[in-house]
Write an enzyme that holds these catalytic residues in place. Structure first.
Site, PDB file in Angstrom:
ATOM      1  N   ASP A 156      -3.426  16.753 -31.893  1.00  0.00           N
ATOM      2  CA  ASP A 156      -4.753  16.119 -30.848  1.00  0.00           C
ATOM      3  C   ASP A 156      -5.711  14.751 -30.830  1.00  0.00           C
ATOM      4  O   ASP A 156      -5.118  14.268 -31.511  1.00  0.00           O
ATOM      5  CB  ASP A 156      -5.646  17.440 -31.585  1.00  0.00           C
ATOM      6  N   ASP A 157      -6.271  14.698 -30.075  1.00  0.00           N
ATOM      7  CA  ASP A 157      -6.830  13.367 -29.691  1.00  0.00           C
ATOM      8  C   ASP A 157      -6.568  12.320 -29.475  1.00  0.00           C
ATOM      9  O   ASP A 157      -6.699  10.840 -30.347  1.00  0.00           O
ATOM     10  CB  ASP A 157      -7.839  13.376 -31.366  1.00  0.00           C
ATOM     11  N   HIS A 159      -7.491  18.860 -23.957  1.00  0.00           N
ATOM     12  CA  HIS A 159      -7.859  18.469 -25.208  1.00  0.00           C
ATOM     13  C   HIS A 159     -10.271  18.024 -24.936  1.00  0.00           C
ATOM     14  O   HIS A 159     -10.751  17.974 -25.844  1.00  0.00           O
ATOM     15  CB  HIS A 159      -7.970  17.922 -26.977  1.00  0.00           C
ATOM     16  N   HIS A 199     -14.675  15.632 -25.822  1.00  0.00           N
ATOM     17  CA  HIS A 199     -14.482  15.979 -27.240  1.00  0.00           C
ATOM     18  C   HIS A 199     -15.696  17.013 -27.990  1.00  0.00           C
ATOM     19  O   HIS A 199     -15.914  16.054 -29.339  1.00  0.00           O
ATOM     20  CB  HIS A 199     -13.416  15.464 -28.281  1.00  0.00           C
ATOM     21  N   TYR A 249     -12.054  22.226 -31.508  1.00  0.00           N
ATOM     22  CA  TYR A 249     -12.455  22.579 -33.225  1.00  0.00           C
ATOM     23  C   TYR A 249     -11.941  24.806 -32.809  1.00  0.00           C
ATOM     24  O   TYR A 249     -12.731  25.314 -33.817  1.00  0.00           O
ATOM     25  CB  TYR A 249     -14.072  22.866 -33.344  1.00  0.00           C
ATOM     26  N   HIS A 271      -2.916  15.078 -35.764  1.00  0.00           N
ATOM     27  CA  HIS A 271      -3.765  14.218 -34.971  1.00  0.00           C
ATOM     28  C   HIS A 271      -3.306  12.977 -34.836  1.00  0.00           C
ATOM     29  O   HIS A 271      -3.018  12.282 -36.258  1.00  0.00           O
ATOM     30  CB  HIS A 271      -5.027  14.125 -35.739  1.00  0.00           C
TER      31      HIS A 271
END
Length: 286
Positions: A42-43, A93, A97, A134, A184
């Protein structure tokens, strides 16, 4: 059934033009039954960490799934293209965010659509599976999506520990066949840990595939929009805000039996611990 699932994955690889590379490290006795796991990140994309991760995955013949943040795509288009060109799955995603459940359904869907459009501008039209920040998403948003929402079944807590050994310990203790691992690629320690995970588990017969391939190899195709545990897939459901996706021993635990106040407090604790302390600009994850 497992043999048939293996044939499905083999056909999928042939049709997509992807062929598995030789695993890194010493040869090991293959497991009697193949074990499949999905590494997810992620991210990203992260210009400082994602290239090293891609190089390491390529050397090991591993495909993974990258859930990208739309606001991080501009100026990194070549990196996004590289992720796709090297055979990895790319997902949505969100653009900003944020916690989607803090927004109205219309605002949340607009944010997700903005991320999808950013991906399409670089990669073209496609089905970009969603991982909500989340893991929080309302049922109204889930129904309106039109694309699968994927969470995780093993949270490595890399965002909290930033420690390679701690990440490895969680995976080696908890991960099993059909698990989706949450990492991540915005953290260098997570990249190091991810490659070490592969080096430890490949010789034991673990095959790392994309999330989409994980469904295919189990004969399920694309998951329904609201899915739970099925077959050999140990998937954490993407829950409403009152039902945060927590894990225990690699299996999703849904807190249906506790009162609403406690569920809300659990959600607030997760947001505070899962990056809200420092904020996304400082590396907040999820």
């Amino acid at each position: 059934m497992r043999r048939r699932a293996g044939i499905v994955l083999a056909l999928l690889l042939v049709l997509t033009g992807c062929t598995p590379a030789e695993p890194a490290g010493p040869a090991a006795e293959p497991a009697a039954e193949p074990v499949y796991m999905a590494l997810t990140f992620d991210d990203g994309p992260s210009p400082s960490n994602t290239p090293r991760l891609l190089e390491g995955l390529s050397r090991r013949g591993v495909r993974a799934t990258f859930f990208l943040v739309g606001s991080r795509i501009e100026g990194r288009e070549d990196l996004v293209r590289r992720i796709r060109q090297e055979g990895h799955q790319i997902g949505n995603h969100s653009f900003g965010h944020g916690d989607l459940t803090d927004l109205s359904a219309a605002q949340a869907l607009a944010d997700l659509d903005k991320c999808s459009r950013a991906l399409e501008q670089v990669l073209g039209p496609g089905s970009y599976w969603l991982r909500p920040p989340y893991g929080f998403i309302s049922q109204e948003e889930l129904r309106a999506l039109g694309t699968p929402a994927i969470c995780w079944s093993v949270d490595t807590e890399d965002w909290k520990s930033r420690n390679v050994n701690s990440i490895l310990d969680i995976v080696l203790r908890q991960a099993g066949d059909g698990d989706i691992l949450l990492l991540h690629d915005c953290y260098p320690t997570s990249v190091t840990a991810a490659l070490e995970i592969v080096d430890r588990l490949q010789p034991r017969g673990v095959q790392f595939v994309t999330v989409e391939e994980l469904f295919a190899v189990n004969g399920h195709g694309a998951p329904p929009l609201d899915h739970g545990q099925r077959g050999n897939l140990r998937l954490a459901r993407c829950e409403q805000a009152a039902h945060p996706p927590l894990t225990h021993s690699g299996t999703a635990q849904v807190f249906d039996g506790i009162d609403a106040g406690l569920r809300q407090q659990t959600r607030q604790d997760i947001l505070r611990q899962h990056g809200a302390i420092q904020g996304f600009a400082a590396g907040k994850s999820g």
